[in-house]
Design a protein around this motif. Structure first.
Motif, PDB file in Angstrom:
ATOM      1  N   UNK A  46       0.842  -1.197   0.000  1.00 56.81           N
ATOM      2  CA  UNK A  46       0.000   0.000   0.000  1.00 56.81           C
ATOM      3  C   UNK A  46       0.872   1.239   0.000  1.00 56.81           C
ATOM      4  N   UNK A  47       0.277   2.345  -0.446  1.00 62.26           N
ATOM      5  CA  UNK A  47       0.944   3.635  -0.377  1.00 62.26           C
ATOM      6  C   UNK A  47       0.571   4.331   0.930  1.00 62.26           C
ATOM      7  N   UNK A  48       1.547   4.987   1.537  1.00 61.67           N
ATOM      8  CA  UNK A  48       1.273   5.819   2.702  1.00 61.67           C
ATOM      9  C   UNK A  48       0.484   7.035   2.225  1.00 61.67           C
ATOM     10  N   UNK A  49      -0.681   7.278   2.862  1.00 64.95           N
ATOM     11  CA  UNK A  49      -1.560   8.367   2.417  1.00 64.95           C
ATOM     12  C   UNK A  49      -1.819   9.343   3.560  1.00 64.95           C
ATOM     13  N   UNK A  50      -2.269  10.527   3.178  1.00 68.82           N
ATOM     14  CA  UNK A  50      -2.720  11.522   4.139  1.00 68.82           C
ATOM     15  C   UNK A  50      -4.239  11.595   4.103  1.00 68.82           C
ATOM     16  N   UNK A  51      -4.858  11.626   5.282  1.00 71.93           N
ATOM     17  CA  UNK A  51      -6.305  11.749   5.340  1.00 71.93           C
ATOM     18  C   UNK A  51      -6.727  12.242   6.724  1.00 71.93           C
ATOM     19  N   UNK A 344       5.119   6.810   0.052  1.00 65.18           N
ATOM     20  CA  UNK A 344       6.012   5.671   0.272  1.00 65.18           C
ATOM     21  C   UNK A 344       5.204   4.377   0.200  1.00 65.18           C
ATOM     22  N   UNK A 345       5.776   3.370  -0.465  1.00 66.15           N
ATOM     23  CA  UNK A 345       5.100   2.078  -0.594  1.00 66.15           C
ATOM     24  C   UNK A 345       5.633   1.132   0.475  1.00 66.15           C
ATOM     25  N   UNK A 346       4.724   0.510   1.205  1.00 64.27           N
ATOM     26  CA  UNK A 346       5.120  -0.422   2.261  1.00 64.27           C
ATOM     27  C   UNK A 346       4.412  -1.752   2.065  1.00 64.27           C
ATOM     28  N   UNK A 364      -0.017  -3.598  -5.720  1.00 68.16           N
ATOM     29  CA  UNK A 364      -0.543  -2.382  -5.109  1.00 68.16           C
ATOM     30  C   UNK A 364      -2.019  -2.577  -4.767  1.00 68.16           C
ATOM     31  N   UNK A 365      -2.348  -2.356  -3.491  1.00 64.77           N
ATOM     32  CA  UNK A 365      -3.682  -2.645  -2.972  1.00 64.77           C
ATOM     33  C   UNK A 365      -4.247  -1.403  -2.297  1.00 64.77           C
ATOM     34  N   UNK A 366      -5.560  -1.116  -2.451  1.00 64.77           N
ATOM     35  CA  UNK A 366      -6.162   0.032  -1.760  1.00 64.77           C
ATOM     36  C   UNK A 366      -6.090  -0.136  -0.248  1.00 64.77           C
TER      37      UNK A 366
END
Length: 379
Positions: A46-51, A344-346, A364-366
């Motif tokens: 997954x990608x590190x996201x801001x929310x 960043x992808x983790x 890559x997964x939501x």
């Protein structure tokens, strides 16, 4: 003869050596064919996201009715009758207990006799004063004695009325601590019962001094009154683990810090028209804390080593363990304070099945599909 033997043995040795070499060569080729090639396994990332994210601070809470009135007798006496049961809904002024009044009735009779005697004395002196046979002072003295007798009588009657113990408010009857035949008085350690008005209830909970300071500093508003009015609504988790259907409002915060516990007490008000909450109930208050544009990752994407938290960042097709600092948690998410950047992808799942430097086939997964997964126990 010896040369002949050697002549015959050499062809046999050659044949045997040829067979051995053939078998050895065949085994070596089979070994090469059997050796598996290193496989690159697929893993979700997954990608590190801001929310915007909301976390909840939880505090044990005690529930009390908006009005919680103890019912105590004003006079000493034996309980003659209990006219209600625990849990009954009563009205203000409704009779709850009757105390024995026999001795009080005797006192009332004596007091009434004194009133009658004093009245006769007044009636006898009035004509004598009118005829100037005696002075007016004697009549006024007799009238004063009559008033004293009436006051004593009224006091006994009031005491008899106190033996009829009535509900001070509208509400629900609590535990009944004394039954028929018990001797009770105003000095008893326990009340006869209590009557609670529970259309609205109060939930009391406490924060330690450090948590209180941080809470107030982060609240909107300049004055404490403005901050309290701006506080978000709170939730109440019941004893069965379910969340109460009505949100509550924090109304007051005590003005001092308890010297024994070092805590500050909050009071939140909840509507209770359905009557589910009762005086003396317990629960857990959840106070929301809102983070705007916070970096979030799935909690199950982390692992611990020597008391620190790590994730596997994906660089190309390789894994690198990266130390992170967690600020808070929200449901199945961790709010990241440092160690990662947006985008960043983790590694999303399977942190217990890999090691640093291992190559994977990233899928890559939501984020939602990871946090909504039911397989969060197995990493």
């Amino acid at each position: 003869m010896k040369n002949k033997i050697i002549y015959y043995l050499i062809p046999g040795v050659i044949i045997i050596l040829g067979i051995v070499i053939s078998i050895s060569s065949y085994g070596s080729e089979n070994t090469k064919q059997a050796a598996p090639k290193s496989m690159v396994l697929p893993f979700p990332v997954v990608k590190v996201v801001q929310q915007n994210t909301t976390s909840f601070q939880k505090f044990p809470a005690s529930i009390e009715g908006e009005i919680n009135s103890e019912v105590r007798p004003k006079v000493t006496g034996y309980i003659q009758d209990v006219l209600v049961d625990e849990g009954d809904i009563v009205k203000q002024g409704q009779l709850l207990f009757k105390l024995e009044t026999q001795s009080l009735s005797q006192d009332a009779a004596a007091a009434k006799a004194n009133v009658n005697t004093a009245q006769l004395a007044v009636n006898k002196l009035i004509p004598l004063v009118e005829k100037n046979i005696i002075s007016n002072i004697q009549l006024e003295t007799a009238k004063a004695q009559l008033e004293q007798a009436k006051s004593a009588y009224n006091s006994v009657i009031a005491t008899i009325n106190y033996a009829n113990v009535k509900s001070p408010v509208n509400g629900v009857v609590g535990s009944i601590n004394y039954r028929k035949g018990a001797l009770v008085s105003a000095s008893n350690s326990l009340p006869l019962t209590s009557v609670s008005s529970i259309e609205n209830v109060y939930a009391y909970f406490s924060m330690n001094e450090k948590a209180f300071i941080e809470f107030i500093q982060n609240a909107e508003g300049k004055t404490i009154e403005e901050k309290i009015k701006a506080l978000p609504k709170v939730q109440l988790e019941l004893a069965n683990g379910k969340v109460y259907e009505q949100d509550g409002i924090i109304e007051t915060i005590t003005g001092d810090i308890n010297q024994q516990t070092g805590s500050v007490t909050f009071r939140a008000k909840f509507n209770n028209e359905a009557g589910l909450l009762r005086n003396g109930s317990s629960g857990t208050i959840s106070v929301p804390k809102i983070y705007k544009n916070a970096l979030v990752i799935p909690a199950e994407s982390t692992f611990e080593n020597q008391g620190k938290k790590f994730v596997y960042t994906v660089q190309g097709d390789s894994l690198v363990n990266t130390s992170i600092s967690v600020l808070d948690s929200s449901d199945k998410l961790y709010i990241i304070e440092s160690g990662l950047q947006e985008g960043t992808i983790i590694l999303a799942k399977g942190v217990g099945k890999v090691k640093p430097g291992m190559k994977i086939a990233p899928i890559l997964t939501p984020l939602d599909s990871i946090t909504n997964s039911f397989q969060t126990v197995f990493k």
